[in-house]
Enzyme design. Structure first.
Site, PDB file in Angstrom:
ATOM      1  N   ASP A  36       3.771  11.505  22.741  1.00 16.57           N
ATOM      2  CA  ASP A  36       5.003  11.779  21.993  1.00 16.57           C
ATOM      3  C   ASP A  36       5.764  10.512  21.620  1.00 16.57           C
ATOM      4  OD1 ASP A  36       4.508  14.433  22.083  1.00 16.57           O
ATOM      5  OD2 ASP A  36       5.899  14.906  23.694  1.00 16.57           O
ATOM      6  N   ASP A 290      19.036  14.692 -28.159  1.00 11.88           N
ATOM      7  CA  ASP A 290      17.780  14.260 -27.548  1.00 11.88           C
ATOM      8  C   ASP A 290      17.389  15.104 -26.344  1.00 11.88           C
ATOM      9  OD1 ASP A 290      17.426  12.291 -29.374  1.00 11.88           O
ATOM     10  OD2 ASP A 290      18.299  10.704 -28.157  1.00 11.88           O
ATOM     11  N   LEU A 426       8.643  15.077 -28.437  1.00  9.97           N
ATOM     12  CA  LEU A 426       7.664  14.553 -29.386  1.00  9.97           C
ATOM     13  C   LEU A 426       6.349  14.241 -28.685  1.00  9.97           C
ATOM     14  CD1 LEU A 426       6.927  13.605 -32.188  1.00  9.97           C
ATOM     15  CD2 LEU A 426       7.973  11.387 -31.662  1.00  9.97           C
TER      16      LEU A 426
END
Length: 524
Positions: A36, A290, A426
């Site tokens: 651990d 945009d 685009l």
């Protein structure tokens, strides 16, 4: 207990380590076996810290279990105190050590040490990391402030007006291994300072024992991260009468609401409604021409409670996205997440099973995933863009630069981080037009994830779909080509529907005609 290769949260003692490593002058003695002792990697590798966490392990072995492990605990406590001289000592046990019931906290408290000793009892088999961090911070605050508890818990947050000073608040909750906590603290401090509000104590991140004792000197507490600080803020409210803010300032709308809430509690004039438009670029970007390609984008959100709730609000109110999935692995935050999902017409996913999350993601067919490091892997397999908004995270999500999530600048960072994985309008059209040209290579790295490919395909090849017995289906090259023309975010659903249709009509080979027939069938 569940065997898995991934977990969203570690055991609660990892949460305790986060608090100990976040603070100054605090040391954590952890009763744990050799297996651990992995915490160093969490902080030095993921958090990119130059210091090892202040943790001493008892590192008992199998042969020690036949002897006196209690004496082993005491020896390591003495050695840690002598070596590190801490101002406060945390003592607890790991999930494995919990099974042998040594109660190391009680042992340390009985050793007569001069510094405060905080015993941590963290049930490893019913609770997890965030709860462990919250409980550790709560026990630290409670143990260090219990002697200062007033008989009358009346606290006036407008005392600053009578004392002729600026108002003062505490920022509670930021810790190491939190998502952008360091940067959030700096941004919120800057935000409050611009409004004439001083910051008294930031805890646990960077705080010492004496800093915690100064918490009651402030006018109110700001609960920046409810997963870590809400229980401590509630205790301070009950015992000291200190009110605390509940709005997490992630996003333009939430930041404005946060400022209004804090100003109202302090008796100050609230900020102008248009401040977000003047100080953050997100509102202008999200309303510009945009960004019209963002409108209606389908988004799947999964993370810790605070960041998932904030992301849902930003997506639905500020960016014009359509939220098609909302969930969290934080069961402590299940109620508010369910309420937010219901308001969006959804059913919240409360789960810590990454496979269930991936299945829900595939079913929702989003165009963008906002999640943890695991959702990034799942989204890559599904070919969906992804941005990380929450822990657990990879080292690449701990940038060296300033990259907050809160405040006005945090809104700018969020806009960039969430939009960059998406293809611009685009670009999306061009890829759709030229995807099948021989110059186009499917294997090229893109924002859609590293799905890979092999360029031009062999049109005579058949794609096998694994199935039992004689039910195997085969996609022809022209069928696959036609399928690729369908937008990626619904392509998986179309494939499943087409295969279901083919099985229903007894068709073993799926070509473009089968695809058209299936489309007509499901539209009928």
């Amino acid at each position: 207990m569940q065997l898995t290769l991934w977990t969203y949260e570690g055991p609660p003692h990892v949460g305790a380590m986060r608090i100990a490593a976040s603070m100054r002058g605090v040391h954590y003695v952890l009763h744990a076996p050799q297996g651990d002792t992995y915490a160093d990697l969490l902080f030095t590798m993921i958090e990119r810290r130059g210091q090892r966490p202040p943790v001493t392990y008892t590192t008992f072995q199998a042969r020690d279990l036949g002897g006196d492990t209690a004496e082993l605990v005491k020896r390591h406590v003495r050695e840690a105190v002598d070596r590190f001289q801490p101002d406060a000592l945390l003592v607890g046990e790991s999930c494995t050590a919990e099974l042998i019931q040594d109660q190391p906290g009680a042992l340390a408290q009985g050793m007569g040490l001069t510094m405060p000793v905080v015993s941590l009892e963290l049930p490893a088999y019913s609770k997890k990391e965030n709860w462990g961090a919250a409980e550790t911070f709560y026990q630290m605050v409670r143990n260090l402030l219990k002697e200062q508890t007033p008989a009358n818990n009346q606290h006036d947050p407008m005392t600053w007006q009578h004392q002729g000073r600026r108002p003062r608040v505490n920022l509670l909750g930021p810790s190491l291994l939190g998502f952008r906590c360091r940067d959030d603290v700096l941004e919120v401090q800057k935000l409050l300072t611009l409004h004439g509000i001083d910051v008294g104590v930031v805890a646990p991140l960077g705080a010492g024992v004496e800093d915690l004792k100064r918490i009651p000197d402030a006018d109110l507490n700001v609960c920046l991260y409810p997963e870590v600080a809400e229980s401590s803020c509630s205790w301070l409210e009950r015992n000291f009468g200190m009110p605390f803010s509940r709005t997490v300032p992630i996003g333009v709308g939430a930041t404005h609401d946060f400022l209004v809430e804090v100003h109202d509690m302090l008796g100050m004039e609230p900020p102008a409604p248009d401040e977000g438009y003047r100080r953050s670029r997100l509102p202008w970007y999200s309303e510009s021409v945009d960004s019209t390609y963002l409108t209606g984008k389908r988004v799947f959100i999964f993370g810790d409670g605070s960041h998932a709730l904030a992301a849902a609000r930003i997506c639905s109110e500020e960016l014009g996205f359509t939220v098609v999935g909302l969930g969290t692995y934080s069961r402590e935050m299940a109620r508010p997440v369910r309420a937010a999902a219901k308001a969006l017409g959804l059913e919240a996913l409360i789960s810590d099973d990454y496979l269930a999350v991936e299945a829900a993601m595939a079913k929702a067919a989003p165009e963008l995933v906002l999640g943890t490091q695991m959702e990034r892997h799942s989204a890559k397999r599904l070919g969906i863009p992804c941005a990380v908004i929450s822990t657990p995270m990879h080292v690449q999500d701990v940038p060296a630069r300033m990259s907050p999530q809160m405040g006005w600048e945090g809104a700018n960072v969020i806009f960039d981080d969430w939009v960059h994985p998406l293809m611009m309008g685009l670009e999306e059209h061009l890829i759709g037009m030229f995807r099948h040209d021989f110059e186009f290579v499917d294997g090229h790295q893109s924002h859609l994830g590293h799905t890979g490919g092999a360029g031009a395909a062999d049109h005579s090849a058949l794609t096998d779909i694994p199935a039992d017995g004689d039910d195997a289906l085969h996609w022809t090259a022209d069928g696959e080509a036609e399928l690729k023309k369908i937008p990626f975010f619904v392509r998986g659903k179309v494939r499943r529907n087409t295969e279901a249709y083919a099985r229903d009509v007894g068709c073993r080979v799926i070509n473009s005609e089968t695809l058209y027939d299936a489309k007509a069938h499901f539209k009928a």
